[in-house]
Every structure is written in C-alpha cells, then in structure tokens.
Design an enzyme around this catalytic site. Structure first.
Site, PDB file in Angstrom:
ATOM      1  N   HIS B 412      38.034  37.366  28.059  1.00  0.00           N
ATOM      2  CA  HIS B 412      36.578  37.488  28.113  1.00  0.00           C
ATOM      3  C   HIS B 412      36.028  36.570  29.193  1.00  0.00           C
ATOM      4  CE1 HIS B 412      32.367  36.881  26.279  1.00  0.00           C
ATOM      5  NE2 HIS B 412      32.407  38.067  26.835  1.00  0.00           N
ATOM      6  N   GLU B 414      32.474  35.949  30.214  1.00  0.00           N
ATOM      7  CA  GLU B 414      31.010  36.026  30.256  1.00  0.00           C
ATOM      8  C   GLU B 414      30.566  35.169  31.432  1.00  0.00           C
ATOM      9  OE1 GLU B 414      28.392  37.721  28.577  1.00  0.00           O
ATOM     10  OE2 GLU B 414      27.496  36.779  30.358  1.00  0.00           O
ATOM     11  N   GLU B 501      29.313  48.648  29.564  1.00  0.00           N
ATOM     12  CA  GLU B 501      28.257  48.749  28.560  1.00  0.00           C
ATOM     13  C   GLU B 501      27.077  49.422  29.265  1.00  0.00           C
ATOM     14  OE1 GLU B 501      26.123  45.237  27.563  1.00  0.00           O
ATOM     15  OE2 GLU B 501      26.345  45.596  25.408  1.00  0.00           O
ATOM     16  N   GLU B 507      25.578  46.652  19.244  1.00  0.00           N
ATOM     17  CA  GLU B 507      25.291  45.253  18.900  1.00  0.00           C
ATOM     18  C   GLU B 507      23.818  45.018  18.587  1.00  0.00           C
ATOM     19  OE1 GLU B 507      26.638  43.396  22.497  1.00  0.00           O
ATOM     20  OE2 GLU B 507      24.666  43.499  23.453  1.00  0.00           O
TER      21      GLU B 507
END
Lengths: 717, 717
Positions: B412, B414, B501, B507
């Site tokens: 991940h 971010e 996305e 979410e």
C-alpha cells in the site's frame, strides 16, 4: 493607590514596553527588544550609542488565522552567551570564533488561546542575527505563512548597493544609489536576463550593502535558509524603512510550516570599517554545524572545462542543430552532427591532458549528454536524462584517460529548471556518476521552474537545493550549484556544497553588455556574504573579436585583475575558465593560477571600499605561502599592500603580476608585467592598478639562491 | 463568368463547406465533417438517419498565438478502414474486434503560415472516436493549449446521468436529471468529499451517460488520456450543447505540447440498446496496444485486506494518536501505541491464513508504514517514506508467513497526494517491495496535490499516473490506483494497471450518507466505460450499528446484491472487502465470492437500464463455468435471466444466491437464500430482487451425482 504599588505598576509596564537589552561582547552594539501598546514586537539596534535600526517591528502573518504580529504579551525572557571556536572543513580561515550574547523572548497571545512565539536574538561584535521560532504547542500544529512583518527601519538615506528584488534570478548588475533612489525598473541591462520575475520598483534582494553618511557600513541578509522562502526587501523611500517580502509559491502562499518550526536568521552586520564586513563570520556562526561526519573526501579544487568556448560561440553544447527533439524517442546516432560540438572525446582528452600537465584537479564538461538541441526556453519537462552521452562522447574511454592522468572529470547536470524531472532521475544519475568515477557535479537551473508556478527562491526550491546537497553528501559527491537561490551559510552544514553561482558571473562578459569594472568590488560585500561564488575568473583573451571579428563583447577588467580575482573572490572551487590555447599564449601569467591556493589558514583584508577597491591577503592552508589580490573599479589607483600585518617570519620571494603602465580595461586590457622581489615583514608594497585593473602577488619562502639573485623591494617604488 | 467555372466554384465551395462523410461498417452511424464559412471545423453524427450530434464545432485554442479553431482550409482528406481482432491480456471477453471506418482531414491556416492540424475520426458500429493531431511542421514546435473548443451539440433535453465537473475528484453521487436541470451546486452530499475543486454549476464530468426521449443511449467520454488534462463538459441548458473544458495546471494553462502531438480521443458511444453501451469496446480499440511484451507475470486476482475495519472505526491506520509528527525525526519505537492499530503482525497473519484457507490470492494491508498519525488534510509534503514499518508490523516475519501460505501481500502506497515526495521515493519503495516479495501495489492520492496548484486531473498528474504504471511495469508489479483521474482505456496499454477507484466506492457506505441503491446500476454506464473499478464489494455486515450501537451508516444494498456486484462491476481485481469474522458468520453466501472468476472469456448483458437494473452473465476464462449477476435500484423487480444465449451445451448446476422474500436494503438487508437447480440452455430464470437487491448465480457443469440429486429449474417460478 499606594505609592509602592504605583511604582511597581510603572515598572511592570515599562518592563512590558521595553523588556530587555543586551550588548555585544565588546559592548559596541546594543540591542533592545520591546512590545508596543498593541503588543507588537519591536527591536532596535545601536552602534557605539547611535541608532543603526530605529524601533523596527517584527512578526509573521498566517493564512486563515490571526497572525503572529500583535496582541502579544511577554511571557518570559532568557539571556545567555557563547564563546567557542570551531574549525571549518575549508574556508577563508582555519578557525572561527563564535562569540555572542543571546536574548530569547517568549511571547504569548492571550486573545488566541495563548499561542506562543519565540524570537531569538544573537548579538555579535559585528552584528545581529535573529529568528522567529514557533514552539510545539497544543493549538498550533500546521500553519501557512502568508507574509513576514520584519522591518529594518534605517536612520537615513544611506548609500545602497542593490539589485532588484526577484523571485527567480540574482544575475542583475548592481546599482549604487541612495535608498530613496531605488528603482528596480531602471534597466541596467535587465533584458539580458532570460528568466526573471521582478517584484516591484521598490524591491531589492539581499545581501544588501549600505554605507551611511557617517561612514558606518551595514549589511542585511539571512543565514541558514532552509524550509522557507528567500527574503526580499521592500524599500520605503520616504521613511528609509525596509520591509521583508517573502517569495511566494505557485498558489500565493509563502511557507508551509509544522510546529516546532523556525525561520532563517535575519542578519545585520555592522561596522565602521569596511574590512570588518568582509571578515565577519556571523552568517557561518548562525548556520548549523556540519551534518557530514566523515569529510575526508571533500576537497577544495581548481578546474578547467569545456565551457567558455560555448559562451564565446566557437563551440556548441548541442551535438546537432535539429530544433526539436523528444528525449525518449530520438535515435541520437542518426542525427547529423553540427561539427561544433564542444564535448567530444578528443576535446575532453585535450583538457584532461592540459589539466594534468598544469596540476588542475578537475575537468568540467558541459554538453556531454543528450537533450541540448532544444533545452532552452521551451519550459520542457522531459528535457535531460543525465545518463545518455552524445554519440561523440565516449564515457568509458574518458573515464580511463582521466584516471590514468589522475584528473577527475566533473559531472554536469543542467536541469533546465525542470526540477521534477531531475528529482525523478537523480538516483539514476548518481549511480551513473559513481560507476564512471565522478565525485563532483555542477548543477544548473536555467529556465522557468517545473513544478510550474514555483520560483527559484521559493520554499519548495529552497528545500530542493538542500535535498540535493544531502543526497550528494550521502554519496560522497561535491556540489557546485548554478542559478540557485543565493547562499546563506549552508556550506557549513553541507561542506560538500563547495560553491554556487547565484549572481552575475564572468560568463555575462562573453555574450552581453557584461559586468562593469566595479562589479567585482561589490560582490564580496553582497553576494559573497552568504557563501563562496564560482565566479569562473581567469579569462586572458579579454576581447571577443579575437574569435569573431566585429564582436564587441569583452571582459571588463585587465588580465592582471583576472588573476587577482582568485584571491579577492573567495571560493574553495576555482575555475581557470579560459581555453587552454589562451593560457598557452601567456604561460608566465598562467603561473599565478597554477600556484594560487584554494583553501586558507588566514585572511587579511588590507584595504577595501565597496564599489571601489579591495586588497586581500590570504595564507595558504598548511603552507608557508601567501597570496595577495588587489582590484579596483574603473578608477585607476594605487594599491597599498603593507606586509606588516602578515606575520612573515623570514624573507619571501614576491612575484608580482600587475597591470603594465599603459594598461586599461577597455583600451589595453591584456598588457601586464611580472616582477620578482625579496620581501619581508617590513615591506610595504605599492602597486599601480589600471582602470578596471588589479594585481596578483604570490609569496613563497626565499631560498638561499633567491637571496643571492633577487633584488629587495624598495618601498619608494 | 463561364458556366463551367461557376459550377466548379459551386462544387468547390460545397466541397469546402461539407467535405466528407463516412458510415460505420454496418451503415447505422453516419459522420459528416465540414468547415464553416469562417473555416471552423465541424462534425455531425447521425444514427439510423436521425441526428445524434447536430453540427458541432471542433478546435483547440493556443496561448499567446492564434488558435487552431478557425481560418482553416481543407488541405486533404483520407479515408481508410480497419477490421482486425486482438486478444486482451485479461478482460470481459477474450477477443475484441476492432472494426471501423476512418476519416482523416488535414486542415491548414493560410493566414498563419499554413499551420496544419489533422482531425482523425474513427466510426465504429456503436460509436465515434476523434482526436486532434498537430503534425511536425516548421513553424510550430512547442505550444501551450489554453482551451479546447470541442462541442457536442445534442438534439434535445436528454435524460442525463451526471456528476459535477471537478478538477480533483470523481467521488460524487450521481444525479439523474434533464440536461436543462443540471446544477452542480445542488448538493447531493458533496460536503462529504474532503478534497474537491468543483468548476461551475453547469459543469459535468465524463463518462457522461444520456438517454433521449426516443430511447437512444448516448455516452460521451475520452480514450487514451495521456500527456493532456482531463476533459469536463460545460452544459448549455438552453441549446443542449456540451462544450469541452480542460483541467488547468498551477498557472492556468491546460496542456504543454510539442509537435508532433495528439490529444486523447473524444468518444461518443451510441445505440438504441442499453446493453450495446456496456459491450462497446470502442474505448479499448482506440487505446494503444500493450507496451508490455512479457505479460506472464500479470494475474487477475481476488484479495482480502486490513482495510474495512478502519473504515467502520474498529481499527486505525495510525499506530499512535500523537497528532503531529515529523517523518525523519520521530523515534517510532518510543510512541505510545493506541491499541487499535489494524496493521499488526498478528492481524496480518490472521488475514493471510484466511486468504490461504479460502483461495484468495492476496492480502492488502493499509497502515503498515509510519506516517499515518497526521497524514490527512495537512497538505504535508514529507508525509510517508513507503519503506519504514511501524514497530508492530514485522515485514520479514510476514514475508515468510505469506510465502509459506502461498499468499501475496499487497503493498500500500498512500501518497496523501504528495506526489513530488512519492516520485522522489518510488525507486526506493519499489526496491523494498522486491526485497520483500510484493508484486502488487495499491496507490492512493487522498488530499490536495503537491506540486501545489496542480490538480488530480491535470496534465501533470495524468503524466504522473502513466509514469508510475510504466515504472511498475518495468519492475513486474501490478497496480491498483485509488483517487486518480478516471480511466480511459490505458489498461490496454499498461495491462499491469489492473484497476482504479476513481469514483465513489463502497467505502463511502461506512462513514457517510453512502451510495444510494441505484448507484451500482449507474456506474457501469459511466465510470466503468473507461476501465475496471476496484469497487470493493462483498460487505455482508450491512449496518454499522453492529460495531457501534447508534451509528446510522450502512451499505445501501442487500447482501445478495453485494454478491451480484462481483459480476456486474467488472474488474480483474476484486476484493472480498468485509472482515473475515463476518464472512465466517455466513460461509454459505461467501462461497459465491470464493467461486466467482475475475477473468472472462465472454460477457453477455442480458438486460440493462441505466439507473434501474443490470443483469450480466460472464463465462470464466478457460473454464466451463458461468457467473450471473442481477442488481436493481430501490425498486424491487424481477430479473429475467434467459440462459438461452449462453451457448450451454450440457446441464449445469446453478447455485442461486438471492434476496429472501422479505429482504429490503434498508429494513432487512441481510436476509438471503441459497438454492441449487439443474439448468440448461432452455432455462429461463426469473429471480425476485428486493428493493436495493440482487442475485448472484454460479453455473458449473452438472455431474452424474448432481443430475440424480438436484431438481431442474422450472420456469414458472
């Protein structure tokens, strides 16, 4: 009210109004801090009892929240002092005393959740430094600086040596005017600077040099510029006040900070002697100590390079004349060479051989890597890859040739101001350097910055320059940065960062109206206050019509002054900038460049007046040799060079490289003479400097042979 | 004038006025190109003889020079056609036909040194793509696009499925209104989106879905968005015209181009059948073929992850609750853990074991690396380093554990939208991945972009996303990008780029007003037109009050619809997004997620109406299995699922996961039932879908045992 309470209240209010004073160690400078009735922090500075700065406000404005500029109360004050000496890795001297009195005021804003700000003042014998600090606190973590409210309220219409305030360039010619006459739009060849963002008619940059009518010298600059934009100054021509103006980012903000945070130091160097301005170590003393533990790989150096020939137009950076290339899509081997490419294998070998023959450490090669065909002025992001050589530059062959000759090739990373591209590629570029034996790099930032909207002197770019210095330090690589923000003492923190350009260098003489004769008598009082400059002196072939008949450009000094610059323009990195062929025409004069040191035990400013003349003597590091440089502006004059202050313990051979009697920077610049004498600590040299002229002198211990053969210098000369 | 000359002139002028027409291969679509009297390029599009686009202008405006929008003459036209098939590396189908007629017009501007521009049109059976090309030419090399003048002049006040135009986000809830009623300020929970830059009340994004009163479906988007900003559309609510509006950069320019250059393709997909919109491969056909030669390492996958628990608030990304950290200065081991950290060694092992037990390929772990304490909303540049784990995340131990279980950990990254930081660190981050066995990464761009002033959807960021995909491809790493610009077919060119996305995902149901039941019936007609979406379906524990009593948030679908989404929301990368513990409560339903494929030989849209319902059947790649998903909006309805078109050659076991009779997305979302039947190519399934409900059906060949035990499905059901 009882009288004691009244007295107490009066005392308390005066405490609030004018909280603290400190003196410099020798007592000549006095600093006072206070808060106005509105809780605005102020300070004032006096020299020998007379004001230098009248009460001047301090503070910072924040975006979208109340600023740190008023509504303060004084929470507490602290005073301390420091007296230590430290040794720079390299420098004008081998030991520096850090001696100051410190006053720290902690301020609080009751109306804003008791937010706190600290102002830290350090008062040295020759000046003041102060900075703002925002300590860690509950109600303030991240904040944006929208402006700074630092004032320098001067006491008169001082003579000022200035260049226009600008967000992107410092390559202006200096103007010398009264404060009230500052007009940044007044021209002075500004159109010769390709990429500029001037601020306003009343905006000037720092370092700013001034002289009062009383003969007091004042220099304003900053130290330790990290994680903040550069400070310019806006001049109020009626009140003689200067106000800070920070360089904005792409969206108009000035600085993004996170508590605990501090600004750079704002510095004011003060003395009644011009020489003290030049010998002040205040900016170094305010900078952080070296972050590099093992400095054994850091070496001051002299270099030559494939560079000047491009500036005088006899060679090109680009390999071909195709106007439009795409870096990733070009088959370089298929391009038609223009036959003028400077950075060829053969030419580089010539320079390596020349360097080896004459004891130079390095050879810079510009134009070795693909992309120069359309690098200039296109605001192009994918402009250079820093690892692909042109077809006529054989990296491996030259690596071997340089190694065999014990000469280092100096890498060149012109970024074209496409900094996102450089940051993406720098790891690969460094690996390439290490694979091929390079341990120094000259960077360049010619153009409009990418990220677009950012400026050379904004916070983002300031952080970039430091990132580069740090990354190169981790890889044991030395740095010479061209077109960055002007330096502020960070070469103490990153001693691999040998020099910057960051001012109008010798190159402007090749293709523009050039630098006037006074230029080099101003730069030490301005640009060099923050750090060494890679000025690239040593041009012997003064006039350009030598290359292209009819061309008018020339260096605006005599040849002898070009030699003197190696002493007057301090740098641990010095270029013998001319073409080897021109040095071969004047090998006797070239001897000075071969001999001159680039690292020093000691420095004496023998005489100096900003804008007029400078005479400097320096003792070579760990050697019993001295070098003296004397330069003048357009005014011919006699340099007075008493050797009495040089602590000479014996007789020395002085070799004097001076202007010939009829030399003149414009009419007869290349006429010089070389004389050799015996000298000692009683000798007082007097040397005639031509208009735009200079003198360079080397001193080495006299041998028995010298004592017999040479004449002693007679002061009456 | 002689009559022949007159006729010739008339012919020539009509040639100029209306130069060329082409038809789609099946003749249903017709495109005409022409120049107005002012030399403005125009086109118009008809379907079965009726206009879809009335005469619509074309062109580009340039900064500081005349634009490419008028004063054109037609230099030449070319027509050609193509009919080929190609195989995608992965996809909804295993073979794609690329069949079009092409018209290329070369335009010239006599008043501007005969500058040339080309417009290339490709007309497919179900739509049009066109783009602008600026060929290599003498008088134009570098240029800046200041605007684009592409018009889509629609024929009526069409029903439009839209989200507001925005420079930074696509996470809005869809509105369905007439064109004339578009109002981007009308709310729809926009305040729930943290970082947005809406453009104007009449601005909408693409992909834009429309339906005319005649029942014609029209979809506008772009293909192959590289080296250019994204296109938004400004709606004229009186004329029903849409005009292109490009995303600006930090200084207000749109695109920096160098000839030869081309824009992305502007695409218009047209059909009288909604299903044809979904099965159109136009955008893929207009994208460049794969640049990756060896694709053996690229694998569609299903994954679980430490992620949803943070969204529902039972875990945190951050290790400690210190509010303010400096990345390079923090002693992480000394911080006080908050006891809620999701990404611990123990928890990750639990997920790895769960994945291994149930046949999942990967485990995503968010919050494994330092910096999450203050990552959000501070516009912080030095926010993550991508290589330093928290003290409670043992990289090596987990590497070994995952390897032993034959499960891959998914990295991940971010970025917090601090993209300059990411670009500086990505080489090191990739090395870290390779050292520790990671071959996939999920990136994120939550926040305001750094370089400050740039936008998520501007040219600089578009180039960044592609740079990342390329660099990861060179390192054989697969990519799932969150919060980037919406995709435009580039997954054909970079097949390692599995998903994005780039829309409002599942979410939002965890912590906001969420996604209304119709949301997933719109997304395939909008967001998914450009590429797969990592929608993260599969939430079984529908309501949040399970975790925190009193909380109102919930997924706005039934559980059965969550299963159906694995078929209706195409992606080669699918997450079983819920917590393992919730799956363990409903292992019978979870079986569908375990079984469903993520790569397909074939896809059939059985029924579809944007905003209302979709029923899709897909054949698993290289397997004799089909999977069917049916979903509805807030309207309960019956899904008609004829298996007649699925070319079933035998009997299959159909396992139906459906809403229970009393299921309802709000009142009773988790009530489901599972039934198993024998089916064959004559079977017509009819399945009741609850409000906000769905059905998921798997088909596998029936064994002899199945044939004996199971009942055959009766159509009357």
């Amino acid at each position: 009210m009882r009288i004691e309470v009244l007295i107490l209240l009066v005392l308390l209010s005066s405490l609030n109004a004018f909280a603290q004073s400190i003196q410099s160690p020798d007592g000549k400078l006095s600093l006072s801090f206070g808060l106005t009735a509105n809780g605005e922090p102020t300070h004032q500075l006096s020299y020998r009892g007379k004001p230098v700065l009248q009460k001047s406000k301090l503070g910072i404005e924040l975006k979208d929240q109340p600023g740190f500029s008023k509504g303060f109360t004084l929470l507490k004050t602290d005073t301390s002092q420091k007296d230590e000496t430290w040794k720079p890795v390299w420098g004008e001297v081998n030991q520096i005393r850090n001696h100051y009195k410190e006053l720290t005021v902690t301020l609080q804003q009751p109306a804003h959740k008791n937010r706190r700000m600290i102002i830290r003042f350090r008062l040295f014998n020759h000046g003041l430094g102060f900075r703002y600090e925002v300590p860690e606190q509950t109600d303030l973590k991240y904040f944006i600086v929208s402006d700074e409210r630092t004032e320098f309220n001067l006491t008169g219409d001082h003579k000022t040596f200035w260049i226009p305030g600008d967000y992107d360039t410092n390559e202006y010619i200096y103007s010398t005017t009264k404060l009230s006459e500052i007009d940044a739009t007044s021209g002075k060849a500004a159109q010769e600077i390709a990429f500029k963002t001037p601020i306003a008619a009343n905006a000037v940059q720092t370092p700013l040099m001034m002289k009062t009518s009383d003969g007091l010298y004042i220099n304003i600059h900053e130290a330790a510029l990290v994680n903040y934009p550069a400070m310019n100054l806006m001049a109020n021509k009626q009140t003689f006040s200067l106000s800070s103006h920070l360089v904005p980012d792409a969206v108009g903000n000035k600085a993004y900070l996170q508590a605990p945070a501090q600004t750079p130091w704002r510095t004011i160097v003060v003395s009644d002697k011009a020489a003290d301005i030049l010998t002040s170590r205040l900016i170094l003393n305010l900078s952080e100590p070296s972050k590099i533990r093992d400095v054994s790989w850091i070496k001051p150096q002299k270099y030559v390079g494939i560079w000047w020939e491009m500036h005088v137009g006899t060679a090109s950076w680009n390999y071909s004349d195709v106007g439009n290339i795409k870096l990733a899509e070009t088959d370089w081997a298929s391009l038609k060479p223009n036959g003028k490419h400077g950075a060829t294998t053969a030419n580089t070998k010539r320079y390596i051989d020349f360097a080896a023959q004459h004891g130079f450490d390095g050879v810079l090669v510009e134009g070795w890597n693909v992309g120069w065909e359309d690098w200039f002025g296109n605001w192009k992001e994918e402009v250079f890859d820093f690892v692909t050589p042109y077809p006529d530059f054989n990296v491996t062959e030259l690596q071997q040739h340089a190694s065999a000759k014990r000469v280092k090739l100096i890498m060149h990373h012109e970024t074209s101001a496409s900094v996102t591209n450089y940051e993406r590629r720098i790891d690969e570029a460094i690996n390439f350097m290490k694979q091929h034996g390079y341990d120094s790099v000259k960077t360049g930032y010619v153009g409009k910055i990418i990220p677009r909207g950012e400026h050379h002197d904004g916070q983002w770019m300031v952080n970039h320059y430091v990132r580069v210095a740090e990354k190169l330090a981790q890889n044991r690589i030395m740095l010479d940065a061209h077109e960055p923000v002007r330096p502020t003492g960070l070469h103490r923190t990153y001693p691999n960062w040998l020099a910057c350009e960051a001012a109008r260098g010798n190159e402007f003489n090749a293709w523009s109206t050039g630098n006037p004769p006074e230029h080099e008598t101003i730069l030490p009082f301005t640009r060099l206050m923050g750090g060494p400059m890679d000025y690239t002196p040593g041009i012997f072939q003064i006039k350009r019509d030598y290359y292209q008949p009819g061309k008018k450009e020339q260096v605006h000094t005599t040849l002898a002054k070009q030699l003197a610059l190696y002493v007057t323009m301090y740098s641990p990195l010095q270029m013998a900038a001319d073409l080897p062929g021109n040095y071969e025409r004047f090998m006797d004069a070239f001897q000075f460049i071969k001999d001159v040191a680039v690292d020093w035990d000691d420095t004496r400013i023998l005489e100096a007046e900003p804008g007029d003349y400078i005479t400097v003597a320096r003792k070579a590091k760990n050697k019993d040799e001295w070098y003296i440089g004397a330069i003048t502006d357009e005014q011919a004059r006699t340099a007075n060079i008493p050797l009495t202050s040089l602590t000479l313990k014996r007789s020395y051979v002085a070799t004097l490289y001076t202007d010939a009697a009829n030399a003149h920077w414009e009419n007869n610049p290349m006429a010089y003479q070389i004389q050799r004498f015996l000298v000692n600590d009683q000798t007082r040299l007097k040397v005639a400097l031509a208009s735009g002229g200079g003198a360079a002198i080397s001193l080495r211990p006299a041998s028995k042979e010298d004592m017999k053969k040479l004449q002693r210098y007679e002061t009456s000369r």
